[in-house]
Design a protein around this motif. Structure first.
Motif, mmCIF file in Angstrom:
data_model
loop_
_atom_site.group_PDB
_atom_site.id
_atom_site.type_symbol
_atom_site.label_atom_id
_atom_site.label_comp_id
_atom_site.label_asym_id
_atom_site.label_seq_id
_atom_site.Cartn_x
_atom_site.Cartn_y
_atom_site.Cartn_z
ATOM 1 N N THR A 187 -3.228 0.311 2.688
ATOM 2 C CA THR A 187 -2.338 0.538 3.959
ATOM 3 C C THR A 187 -3.017 0.677 5.162
ATOM 4 O O THR A 187 -2.792 -0.057 6.117
ATOM 5 N N GLY A 242 0.899 -1.136 -0.048
ATOM 6 C CA GLY A 242 -0.003 -0.154 -0.107
ATOM 7 C C GLY A 242 0.916 1.278 0.006
ATOM 8 O O GLY A 242 0.569 2.181 -0.615
ATOM 9 N N LEU A 243 1.798 1.237 0.524
ATOM 10 C CA LEU A 243 2.975 2.194 0.755
ATOM 11 C C LEU A 243 3.562 2.435 -0.609
ATOM 12 O O LEU A 243 3.877 3.843 -0.953
ATOM 13 N N VAL A 244 3.912 1.343 -1.157
ATOM 14 C CA VAL A 244 4.851 1.359 -2.417
ATOM 15 C C VAL A 244 3.886 2.051 -3.558
ATOM 16 O O VAL A 244 4.197 2.853 -4.342
ATOM 17 N N ALA A 245 2.804 1.256 -3.484
ATOM 18 C CA ALA A 245 1.508 1.566 -4.709
ATOM 19 C C ALA A 245 0.776 2.902 -4.400
ATOM 20 O O ALA A 245 -0.051 3.371 -5.348
ATOM 21 N N LYS A 246 0.927 3.492 -2.887
ATOM 22 C CA LYS A 246 0.239 4.760 -3.035
ATOM 23 C C LYS A 246 -1.372 4.290 -2.852
ATOM 24 O O LYS A 246 -2.275 5.099 -3.409
ATOM 25 N N ILE A 247 -1.542 3.227 -2.540
ATOM 26 C CA ILE A 247 -3.050 2.670 -2.429
ATOM 27 C C ILE A 247 -3.489 2.878 -0.943
ATOM 28 O O ILE A 247 -3.100 1.669 -0.096
ATOM 29 N N SER A 248 -4.335 3.620 -0.548
ATOM 30 C CA SER A 248 -4.455 3.839 0.929
ATOM 31 C C SER A 248 -5.411 2.798 1.696
ATOM 32 O O SER A 248 -5.401 2.548 2.733
#
Length: 51
Positions: A21, A12-18
């Motif tokens: 995360t 989630g942090l790498v792909a910016k998917i909240s």
């Protein structure tokens, strides 16, 4: 559960998917609570062991 939470948290942090995360954080917290309660010998949900 803790390992799955950490994996989802990192993805989630790498792909910016909240959403991933958030789910990862929840799984890590729930897994840690269950691990702590299980190590103290408390029955969780009517069971002594979860395996």
């Amino acid at each position: 559960m803790i390992v799955l939470g950490i994996i989802l948290l990192i993805i989630g942090l790498v792909a910016k998917i909240s959403v991933l995360t958030t789910i990862g954080v929840i799984l890590v917290v729930v897994g840690a609570v269950l691990a702590i309660l299980g190590s103290t010998g408390r029955a969780i949900g009517g069971r002594r062991h979860w395996f």
